[in-house]
Design an enzyme around this catalytic site. Structure first.
Site, PDB file in Angstrom:
ATOM      1  N   ASP A  44       0.833  -1.195   0.000  1.00  0.00           N
ATOM      2  CA  ASP A  44       0.000   0.000   0.000  1.00  0.00           C
ATOM      3  C   ASP A  44       0.874   1.254   0.000  1.00  0.00           C
ATOM      4  OD1 ASP A  44      -2.584   1.478   0.420  1.00  0.00           O
ATOM      5  OD2 ASP A  44      -1.601   2.000   2.303  1.00  0.00           O
ATOM      6  N   GLU A 116      -1.875  -5.395  -3.755  1.00  0.00           N
ATOM      7  CA  GLU A 116      -0.938  -4.613  -2.934  1.00  0.00           C
ATOM      8  C   GLU A 116       0.149  -5.514  -2.361  1.00  0.00           C
ATOM      9  OE1 GLU A 116      -3.633  -0.936  -1.181  1.00  0.00           O
ATOM     10  OE2 GLU A 116      -3.750  -2.878  -0.169  1.00  0.00           O
TER      11      GLU A 116
END
Length: 225
Positions: A44, A116
């Site tokens: 992320d 992610e």
């Protein structure tokens, strides 16, 4: 040979550590001593930086406000789930039978988190430059145009979300034909859902034809036409 060879080909990246790619694809429901949440956390942050730098270089004259809006259109669950669907990431997820029965392989939250995690794993195993190359290539392949206007009109993603919610599956795009001279080639793309063709469109590129056919399919499914 890695059992995730097809995914590695789609990423244009080969993992050196099987344990790392396995962890990146393991959902917490799979009941292993590890899952992809830590790699998701890392990915992320890495993706936020990668997309920020990409937009900074791509739009040298745009202000911070517009760059932030474009980044927000890319860096979110919807955007990452779209990229995950583009590379068939759902097929590789390691999930419980309960998640399997709950359409977990097409669930945006699971797909986004796994995407992610994959980028986080690539960064961890290699470096930021490599992770950036993989992510930017996927973004540029996944979007016909990168700007605020086009991102707000991504018919393919909207269609995927609608069909997942209503039918528990995603549409299949198939090339019908390519025609015209090399310098002015056009492409005809059809969309199949539940083994039926629901839309067909022609565009100056495959991506354009896909977006046009997705727009037509959306209107049909929403009863606009």
């Amino acid at each position: 040979m890695s059992k995730f060879k097809a995914l590695e080909k789609a990423l244009n990246y080969q993992f050196r550590r099987d344990d790392l790619i396995t962890e990146a694809l393991t959902h917490k429901s799979y009941k292993k001593p590890y899952n992809n949440e830590r790699l998701e956390f890392l990915g992320d942050a890495v993706l936020d930086l990668i997309v920020g730098e990409y937009l900074f270089n791509k739009f040298p004259k745009e202000n911070e406000g517009l760059l932030s809006k474009i980044r927000a259109s890319l860096v979110n669950e919807k955007g990452f789930a779209k990229l995950a669907l583009d590379i068939n990431l759902g097929k590789c997820l390691l999930i419980s039978s309960a998640e399997e029965n709950n359409c977990g392989r097409t669930k945006p939250s699971l797909l986004s988190n796994a995407f992610e995690a994959i980028i986080g794993a690539i960064y961890l195993e290699s470096d930021l430059q490599t992770a950036s190359r993989v992510a930017v290539d996927l973004i540029e392949d996944g979007y016909e145009t990168i700007d605020l206007n086009s991102l707000s009109k991504d018919f393919k993603t909207t269609l995927q979300e609608l069909t997942q919610a209503e039918f528990g599956e995603t549409p299949t795009y198939k090339m019908v034909r390519a025609f015209g001279p090399d310098h002015k080639k056009e492409f005809e793309i059809s969309i199949e859902l539940q083994h039926k063709v629901i839309a067909t469109a022609i565009g100056r590129s495959k991506k354009e034809a896909q977006q046009k056919s997705a727009e037509i399919a959306l209107k049909k499914l929403q009863g606009v036409e």
